[in-house]
Design a protein around this motif. Structure first.
Motif, PDB file in Angstrom:
ATOM      1  N   ALA A 250       0.945  -1.107   0.110  1.00 37.86           N
ATOM      2  CA  ALA A 250       0.128   0.004  -0.034  1.00 37.86           C
ATOM      3  C   ALA A 250       0.877   1.281   0.107  1.00 37.86           C
ATOM      4  O   ALA A 250       0.454   2.298  -0.572  1.00 37.86           O
ATOM      5  CB  ALA A 250      -0.762   0.200   1.106  1.00 37.86           C
ATOM      6  N   ALA A 251       1.856   1.255   0.614  1.00 41.77           N
ATOM      7  CA  ALA A 251       2.820   2.384   0.781  1.00 41.77           C
ATOM      8  C   ALA A 251       3.785   2.385  -0.723  1.00 41.77           C
ATOM      9  O   ALA A 251       4.603   3.345  -0.790  1.00 41.77           O
ATOM     10  CB  ALA A 251       3.740   2.266   1.846  1.00 41.77           C
ATOM     11  N   GLY A 252       3.595   1.434  -1.511  1.00 47.68           N
ATOM     12  CA  GLY A 252       4.420   1.646  -2.800  1.00 47.68           C
ATOM     13  C   GLY A 252       5.843   1.139  -2.912  1.00 47.68           C
ATOM     14  O   GLY A 252       6.481   1.516  -3.666  1.00 47.68           O
ATOM     15  N   TYR A 253       6.059   0.331  -1.994  1.00 46.16           N
ATOM     16  CA  TYR A 253       7.525  -0.284  -1.950  1.00 46.16           C
ATOM     17  C   TYR A 253       7.560  -1.419  -2.853  1.00 46.16           C
ATOM     18  O   TYR A 253       8.941  -1.728  -2.920  1.00 46.16           O
ATOM     19  CB  TYR A 253       7.703  -0.777  -0.305  1.00 46.16           C
ATOM     20  CG  TYR A 253       7.997   0.357   0.625  1.00 46.16           C
ATOM     21  CD1 TYR A 253       9.027   1.084   0.596  1.00 46.16           C
ATOM     22  CD2 TYR A 253       7.169   0.635   1.599  1.00 46.16           C
ATOM     23  CE1 TYR A 253       9.320   2.230   1.189  1.00 46.16           C
ATOM     24  CE2 TYR A 253       7.140   1.616   2.391  1.00 46.16           C
ATOM     25  CZ  TYR A 253       8.464   2.315   2.527  1.00 46.16           C
ATOM     26  OH  TYR A 253       8.479   3.466   3.334  1.00 46.16           O
ATOM     27  N   GLY A 254       6.461  -1.928  -3.338  1.00 40.30           N
ATOM     28  CA  GLY A 254       6.610  -3.027  -4.342  1.00 40.30           C
ATOM     29  C   GLY A 254       5.256  -3.711  -4.399  1.00 40.30           C
ATOM     30  O   GLY A 254       4.386  -3.353  -3.759  1.00 40.30           O
ATOM     31  N   ILE A 255       5.172  -4.798  -5.301  1.00 38.72           N
ATOM     32  CA  ILE A 255       4.179  -5.510  -5.347  1.00 38.72           C
ATOM     33  C   ILE A 255       4.266  -7.078  -4.974  1.00 38.72           C
ATOM     34  O   ILE A 255       5.825  -7.423  -4.729  1.00 38.72           O
ATOM     35  CB  ILE A 255       3.787  -5.597  -6.571  1.00 38.72           C
ATOM     36  CG1 ILE A 255       4.598  -6.127  -7.851  1.00 38.72           C
ATOM     37  CG2 ILE A 255       3.350  -4.245  -7.248  1.00 38.72           C
ATOM     38  CD1 ILE A 255       4.288  -7.650  -8.208  1.00 38.72           C
ATOM     39  N   THR A 256       3.478  -7.962  -4.788  1.00 36.39           N
ATOM     40  CA  THR A 256       3.728  -9.414  -4.537  1.00 36.39           C
ATOM     41  C   THR A 256       2.603 -10.215  -5.180  1.00 36.39           C
ATOM     42  O   THR A 256       1.848  -9.732  -5.476  1.00 36.39           O
ATOM     43  CB  THR A 256       3.795  -9.456  -2.951  1.00 36.39           C
ATOM     44  OG1 THR A 256       4.332 -10.805  -2.458  1.00 36.39           O
ATOM     45  CG2 THR A 256       2.510  -9.166  -2.374  1.00 36.39           C
ATOM     46  N   LEU A 257       2.838 -11.284  -5.200  1.00 40.15           N
ATOM     47  CA  LEU A 257       1.945 -12.466  -5.282  1.00 40.15           C
ATOM     48  C   LEU A 257       1.494 -13.353  -4.446  1.00 40.15           C
ATOM     49  O   LEU A 257       2.319 -13.599  -3.342  1.00 40.15           O
ATOM     50  CB  LEU A 257       2.570 -13.519  -6.351  1.00 40.15           C
ATOM     51  CG  LEU A 257       2.983 -12.976  -7.656  1.00 40.15           C
ATOM     52  CD1 LEU A 257       3.287 -14.213  -8.674  1.00 40.15           C
ATOM     53  CD2 LEU A 257       1.926 -12.326  -8.518  1.00 40.15           C
ATOM     54  N   VAL A 258       0.180 -13.387  -4.292  1.00 39.78           N
ATOM     55  CA  VAL A 258      -0.451 -14.204  -2.959  1.00 39.78           C
ATOM     56  C   VAL A 258      -1.391 -15.137  -3.484  1.00 39.78           C
ATOM     57  O   VAL A 258      -1.964 -15.010  -4.617  1.00 39.78           O
ATOM     58  CB  VAL A 258      -1.044 -12.994  -1.964  1.00 39.78           C
ATOM     59  CG1 VAL A 258      -0.126 -12.054  -1.336  1.00 39.78           C
ATOM     60  CG2 VAL A 258      -2.278 -12.512  -2.592  1.00 39.78           C
ATOM     61  N   PRO A 259      -1.554 -16.339  -2.504  1.00 41.32           N
ATOM     62  CA  PRO A 259      -2.605 -17.322  -2.845  1.00 41.32           C
ATOM     63  C   PRO A 259      -3.884 -16.376  -3.100  1.00 41.32           C
ATOM     64  O   PRO A 259      -4.269 -15.529  -2.485  1.00 41.32           O
ATOM     65  CB  PRO A 259      -2.517 -17.956  -2.068  1.00 41.32           C
ATOM     66  CG  PRO A 259      -1.253 -17.974  -1.130  1.00 41.32           C
ATOM     67  CD  PRO A 259      -0.816 -16.561  -1.325  1.00 41.32           C
ATOM     68  N   ARG A 260      -4.967 -17.122  -4.068  1.00 41.13           N
ATOM     69  CA  ARG A 260      -6.234 -16.559  -4.314  1.00 41.13           C
ATOM     70  C   ARG A 260      -7.100 -16.425  -2.856  1.00 41.13           C
ATOM     71  O   ARG A 260      -7.918 -15.569  -2.461  1.00 41.13           O
ATOM     72  CB  ARG A 260      -6.941 -17.490  -5.184  1.00 41.13           C
ATOM     73  CG  ARG A 260      -8.376 -16.964  -5.473  1.00 41.13           C
ATOM     74  CD  ARG A 260      -8.984 -17.699  -6.555  1.00 41.13           C
ATOM     75  NE  ARG A 260      -8.447 -17.250  -7.835  1.00 41.13           N
ATOM     76  CZ  ARG A 260      -8.773 -16.447  -8.697  1.00 41.13           C
ATOM     77  NH1 ARG A 260      -9.699 -15.350  -8.055  1.00 41.13           N
ATOM     78  NH2 ARG A 260      -8.194 -15.955  -9.682  1.00 41.13           N
ATOM     79  N   SER A 261      -7.067 -17.508  -2.257  1.00 38.89           N
ATOM     80  CA  SER A 261      -7.540 -17.578  -0.771  1.00 38.89           C
ATOM     81  C   SER A 261      -7.291 -16.305   0.115  1.00 38.89           C
ATOM     82  O   SER A 261      -8.121 -15.734   0.790  1.00 38.89           O
ATOM     83  CB  SER A 261      -7.051 -18.778   0.020  1.00 38.89           C
ATOM     84  OG  SER A 261      -5.876 -18.799   0.291  1.00 38.89           O
TER      85      SER A 261
END
Length: 273
Positions: free
Chosen positions: A215-226
């Motif tokens: 949210a602070a803009g430090y990066g993105i990530t992938l997470v499980p759909r759940s």
């Protein structure tokens, strides 16, 4: 006849092996350094192998010492797990502690197990990527739903299911409005991961910490759909990544544990819904 391994000596050895310094190890253990040195020599005599060398360069592990350090951590965790279970049994009714990672829903299995074992108290406890194996091995949890990376040593791992992964993006990210993405679309993005933070980055332990950094803009990530289905925030957006490697969920328990309750819960967890 070979003497049995003395767990106290093993603990002393682990302190020296981790710190590579007898003085600091003695301080950690709250014993005198000469006592520690005698205990290490006694352990070497018990095992018939030199574990440590001391010279002008300091303390170093021998090949035998390196092997013992690897085995000792598992041995001490097993002993601690037995101690926890004995103490728990002495306090009253039987109890089963089930660990789970963020996003994994354990309600169905808990209810099915409790219906068949109404005399057993069941507790669900969330675990994180960096403690999931340790909490199983030291007896804090009896069985857990885990996600990779998880070490196989000392654990029985049963694959349960896989799930697709989605990109977690700030709500104002240029890709946030896309219906779906490919991995190539994220090639230039800074990835936030639990286990490989850079030297100037604080280690990420929980999904909540990922939220704050994304949210602070430090990066993105992938997470499980759940995770996306269970956690929503106005400043976070999730977008499916069509070619992302699926996330795997395993059921895990201590390999040396022969427990009817653990076996019964494993059966409940694997039953078709």
């Amino acid at each position: 006849m070979d003497p049995d391994l003395d767990l106290r000596k093993i603990r002393y050895f682990v302190a020296v092996a981790e710190l590579l310094h007898f003085g600091r190890a003695a301080e950690r253990l709250h014993i005198a350094q000469p006592v520690l040195s005698r205990q290490i020599r006694a352990l070497e005599k018990d095992l018939g192998a030199e574990l440590l060398t001391r010279d002008s360069h300091g303390v170093r592990l021998t090949a035998a010492g390196t092997q013992l350090l690897e085995d000792s951590r598992h041995l001490l965790a097993t002993a601690e797990a037995a101690r926890r279970r004995v103490r728990g049994a002495s306090r009253g009714p039987r109890r089963l502690v089930v660990g789970f990672r963020a996003g994994v829903v354990v309600t169905r299995a808990l209810r099915a197990f409790s219906a068949d074992h109404p005399d057993v108290g069941v507790e669900a406890r969330r675990v994180e990527w960096d403690d999931q194996a340790d909490l199983i091995l030291d007896g804090t949890v009896d069985i857990a739903y885990v996600r990779p990376p998880v070490p196989e040593r000392g654990l029985t791992l049963v694959p349960l299911f896989t799930e697709t992964r989605v990109a977690m993006l700030p709500a104002d990210h240029p890709l946030a409005g896309k219906p779906e993405l490919a991995s190539a679309d994220l090639a230039g993005e800074r990835r936030l991961r639990y286990s490989d933070a850079g030297p100037d980055d604080p280690q990420i332990r929980t999904i909540e910490e990922k939220f704050e950094r994304v949210a602070a803009g430090y990066g993105i990530t992938l997470v499980p759909r759940s995770v996306a289905e269970q956690y929503s925030r106005p400043d976070i957006t999730y977008v499916p990544v069509t070619d992302a490697e699926p996330d795997q969920v395993f059921l895990a328990w201590a390999a040396n544990r022969d427990s009817p309750l653990v076996a019964a819960f494993a059966q409940a967890a694997q039953a078709p819904s």
